[in-house]
Scaffold this motif. Sequence first.
Motif, PDB file in Angstrom:
ATOM      1  N   VAL A  99      -2.389   9.205  -2.324  1.00  0.00           N
ATOM      2  CA  VAL A  99      -2.851   8.320  -3.388  1.00  0.00           C
ATOM      3  C   VAL A  99      -4.372   8.220  -3.315  1.00  0.00           C
ATOM      4  O   VAL A  99      -4.919   7.876  -2.265  1.00  0.00           O
ATOM      5  CB  VAL A  99      -2.233   6.918  -3.229  1.00  0.00           C
ATOM      6  CG1 VAL A  99      -2.794   5.957  -4.252  1.00  0.00           C
ATOM      7  CG2 VAL A  99      -0.721   7.002  -3.319  1.00  0.00           C
ATOM      8  N   PHE A 138       0.833  -1.191   0.000  1.00  0.00           N
ATOM      9  CA  PHE A 138       0.000   0.000   0.000  1.00  0.00           C
ATOM     10  C   PHE A 138       0.873   1.248   0.000  1.00  0.00           C
ATOM     11  O   PHE A 138       1.736   1.389   0.862  1.00  0.00           O
ATOM     12  CB  PHE A 138      -0.890   0.057   1.242  1.00  0.00           C
ATOM     13  CG  PHE A 138      -1.795  -1.122   1.398  1.00  0.00           C
ATOM     14  CD1 PHE A 138      -2.890  -1.273   0.570  1.00  0.00           C
ATOM     15  CD2 PHE A 138      -1.552  -2.075   2.362  1.00  0.00           C
ATOM     16  CE1 PHE A 138      -3.733  -2.360   0.707  1.00  0.00           C
ATOM     17  CE2 PHE A 138      -2.387  -3.165   2.518  1.00  0.00           C
ATOM     18  CZ  PHE A 138      -3.482  -3.309   1.683  1.00  0.00           C
ATOM     19  N   VAL A 157      -7.224   3.517   2.944  1.00  0.00           N
ATOM     20  CA  VAL A 157      -7.494   2.210   2.337  1.00  0.00           C
ATOM     21  C   VAL A 157      -8.677   1.579   3.066  1.00  0.00           C
ATOM     22  O   VAL A 157      -8.705   1.519   4.297  1.00  0.00           O
ATOM     23  CB  VAL A 157      -6.269   1.278   2.438  1.00  0.00           C
ATOM     24  CG1 VAL A 157      -6.563  -0.066   1.770  1.00  0.00           C
ATOM     25  CG2 VAL A 157      -5.044   1.920   1.824  1.00  0.00           C
ATOM     26  N   GLN A 158      -9.638   1.101   2.295  1.00  0.00           N
ATOM     27  CA  GLN A 158     -10.811   0.467   2.891  1.00  0.00           C
ATOM     28  C   GLN A 158     -10.457  -0.951   3.343  1.00  0.00           C
ATOM     29  O   GLN A 158      -9.740  -1.666   2.656  1.00  0.00           O
ATOM     30  CB  GLN A 158     -11.961   0.412   1.894  1.00  0.00           C
ATOM     31  CG  GLN A 158     -13.255  -0.114   2.490  1.00  0.00           C
ATOM     32  CD  GLN A 158     -14.376  -0.160   1.478  1.00  0.00           C
ATOM     33  OE1 GLN A 158     -14.258  -0.802   0.444  1.00  0.00           O
ATOM     34  NE2 GLN A 158     -15.457   0.539   1.774  1.00  0.00           N
ATOM     35  N   TRP A 193      -7.704   6.388  -3.636  1.00  0.00           N
ATOM     36  CA  TRP A 193      -8.148   5.000  -3.696  1.00  0.00           C
ATOM     37  C   TRP A 193      -9.539   4.932  -4.309  1.00  0.00           C
ATOM     38  O   TRP A 193     -10.405   5.741  -3.986  1.00  0.00           O
ATOM     39  CB  TRP A 193      -8.204   4.406  -2.287  1.00  0.00           C
ATOM     40  CG  TRP A 193      -6.854   4.228  -1.691  1.00  0.00           C
ATOM     41  CD1 TRP A 193      -6.229   5.066  -0.818  1.00  0.00           C
ATOM     42  CD2 TRP A 193      -5.945   3.168  -1.940  1.00  0.00           C
ATOM     43  NE1 TRP A 193      -4.993   4.585  -0.504  1.00  0.00           N
ATOM     44  CE2 TRP A 193      -4.784   3.418  -1.184  1.00  0.00           C
ATOM     45  CE3 TRP A 193      -5.989   2.030  -2.734  1.00  0.00           C
ATOM     46  CZ2 TRP A 193      -3.688   2.566  -1.182  1.00  0.00           C
ATOM     47  CZ3 TRP A 193      -4.890   1.187  -2.731  1.00  0.00           C
ATOM     48  CH2 TRP A 193      -3.766   1.456  -1.968  1.00  0.00           C
ATOM     49  N   HIS A 194      -9.764   3.949  -5.160  1.00  0.00           N
ATOM     50  CA  HIS A 194     -11.118   3.703  -5.646  1.00  0.00           C
ATOM     51  C   HIS A 194     -11.971   3.357  -4.428  1.00  0.00           C
ATOM     52  O   HIS A 194     -11.533   2.617  -3.551  1.00  0.00           O
ATOM     53  CB  HIS A 194     -11.131   2.546  -6.648  1.00  0.00           C
ATOM     54  CG  HIS A 194     -12.470   2.316  -7.255  1.00  0.00           C
ATOM     55  ND1 HIS A 194     -13.458   1.621  -6.600  1.00  0.00           N
ATOM     56  CD2 HIS A 194     -12.986   2.717  -8.424  1.00  0.00           C
ATOM     57  CE1 HIS A 194     -14.537   1.591  -7.363  1.00  0.00           C
ATOM     58  NE2 HIS A 194     -14.278   2.246  -8.471  1.00  0.00           N
ATOM     59  N   ARG A 195     -13.153   3.863  -4.358  1.00  0.00           N
ATOM     60  CA  ARG A 195     -13.973   3.723  -3.144  1.00  0.00           C
ATOM     61  C   ARG A 195     -14.248   2.265  -2.784  1.00  0.00           C
ATOM     62  O   ARG A 195     -14.473   1.945  -1.620  1.00  0.00           O
ATOM     63  CB  ARG A 195     -15.282   4.493  -3.271  1.00  0.00           C
ATOM     64  CG  ARG A 195     -16.224   3.944  -4.310  1.00  0.00           C
ATOM     65  CD  ARG A 195     -17.516   4.779  -4.372  1.00  0.00           C
ATOM     66  NE  ARG A 195     -18.401   4.276  -5.386  1.00  0.00           N
ATOM     67  CZ  ARG A 195     -19.250   3.287  -5.207  1.00  0.00           C
ATOM     68  NH1 ARG A 195     -19.347   2.694  -4.046  1.00  0.00           N
ATOM     69  NH2 ARG A 195     -20.020   2.874  -6.191  1.00  0.00           N
ATOM     70  N   PHE A 249     -12.068  -0.387  -3.555  1.00  0.00           N
ATOM     71  CA  PHE A 249     -10.864  -1.183  -3.342  1.00  0.00           C
ATOM     72  C   PHE A 249     -10.715  -1.453  -1.850  1.00  0.00           C
ATOM     73  O   PHE A 249     -10.842  -0.551  -1.031  1.00  0.00           O
ATOM     74  CB  PHE A 249      -9.614  -0.455  -3.854  1.00  0.00           C
ATOM     75  CG  PHE A 249      -8.348  -1.188  -3.496  1.00  0.00           C
ATOM     76  CD1 PHE A 249      -7.903  -2.233  -4.283  1.00  0.00           C
ATOM     77  CD2 PHE A 249      -7.646  -0.874  -2.338  1.00  0.00           C
ATOM     78  CE1 PHE A 249      -6.761  -2.941  -3.941  1.00  0.00           C
ATOM     79  CE2 PHE A 249      -6.506  -1.577  -1.980  1.00  0.00           C
ATOM     80  CZ  PHE A 249      -6.059  -2.607  -2.784  1.00  0.00           C
ATOM     81  N   HIS A 250     -10.446  -2.719  -1.472  1.00  0.00           N
ATOM     82  CA  HIS A 250     -10.289  -3.029  -0.056  1.00  0.00           C
ATOM     83  C   HIS A 250      -9.547  -4.349   0.134  1.00  0.00           C
ATOM     84  O   HIS A 250      -9.351  -5.101  -0.808  1.00  0.00           O
ATOM     85  CB  HIS A 250     -11.649  -3.079   0.647  1.00  0.00           C
ATOM     86  CG  HIS A 250     -12.519  -4.218   0.220  1.00  0.00           C
ATOM     87  ND1 HIS A 250     -13.278  -4.186  -0.919  1.00  0.00           N
ATOM     88  CD2 HIS A 250     -12.747  -5.430   0.792  1.00  0.00           C
ATOM     89  CE1 HIS A 250     -13.948  -5.318  -1.041  1.00  0.00           C
ATOM     90  NE2 HIS A 250     -13.639  -6.101  -0.015  1.00  0.00           N
ATOM     91  N   ARG A 306     -11.890   2.374   7.250  1.00  0.00           N
ATOM     92  CA  ARG A 306     -10.743   2.916   6.514  1.00  0.00           C
ATOM     93  C   ARG A 306      -9.525   3.026   7.425  1.00  0.00           C
ATOM     94  O   ARG A 306      -9.641   3.379   8.597  1.00  0.00           O
ATOM     95  CB  ARG A 306     -11.045   4.315   5.976  1.00  0.00           C
ATOM     96  CG  ARG A 306     -12.169   4.368   4.966  1.00  0.00           C
ATOM     97  CD  ARG A 306     -11.653   4.374   3.572  1.00  0.00           C
ATOM     98  NE  ARG A 306     -12.787   4.245   2.634  1.00  0.00           N
ATOM     99  CZ  ARG A 306     -12.659   3.888   1.391  1.00  0.00           C
ATOM    100  NH1 ARG A 306     -11.468   3.642   0.899  1.00  0.00           N
ATOM    101  NH2 ARG A 306     -13.706   3.777   0.619  1.00  0.00           N
ATOM    102  N   THR A 357       1.523   5.104   0.913  1.00  0.00           N
ATOM    103  CA  THR A 357       0.994   5.993   1.947  1.00  0.00           C
ATOM    104  C   THR A 357       1.939   7.163   2.170  1.00  0.00           C
ATOM    105  O   THR A 357       3.150   7.022   2.022  1.00  0.00           O
ATOM    106  CB  THR A 357       0.760   5.250   3.282  1.00  0.00           C
ATOM    107  OG1 THR A 357       0.230   6.160   4.245  1.00  0.00           O
ATOM    108  CG2 THR A 357       2.027   4.615   3.810  1.00  0.00           C
TER     109      THR A 357
END
Length: 135
Positions: free
Chosen positions: A62, A14, A116-117, A64-66, A68-69, A111, A16
């Motif tokens: 960055v 990830f 990140v979800q 994040w697509h809502r 993406f998890h 989150r 960050t």
Amino acid sequence: MNLQSKMKLNHMSFPTVDVTTEAKFFEEHFGARIEFVDAATGSALLKHGENDIVLEAMKDTVPWHRDFHFGFEFETRREVDALYEQLKRAGVKLETGVFNRMGRGSRFFGRTPGGVQFEILTREDMESKWDANKK
């Protein structure tokens, strides 16, 4: 021979802007262990069971697509509920309460500090029609 059946997940990486905060979050709330921080790049390697979590130091946030998890699974609904309450008390950004999605098992979403979800789930209360082992 089916090579894919021999594969196992090795790591998640990830990006960050705040490696320290993100690493502490994974350590405190998900039981990861910080292995090392690369002095040259500022990136960190954490261990969670047999898997590595790599936190890549970035200068820019960055997006994040809502949807993406990543997900962590517990054996029981009681464990899911307990972690939900613990994260809620700690002020972690939670996006849902605990719910059973279409009979596929109880879960909730939240989150990390870096956006990140994550999903915390159990299959204990999953309906049998969703159980791939019973097909």
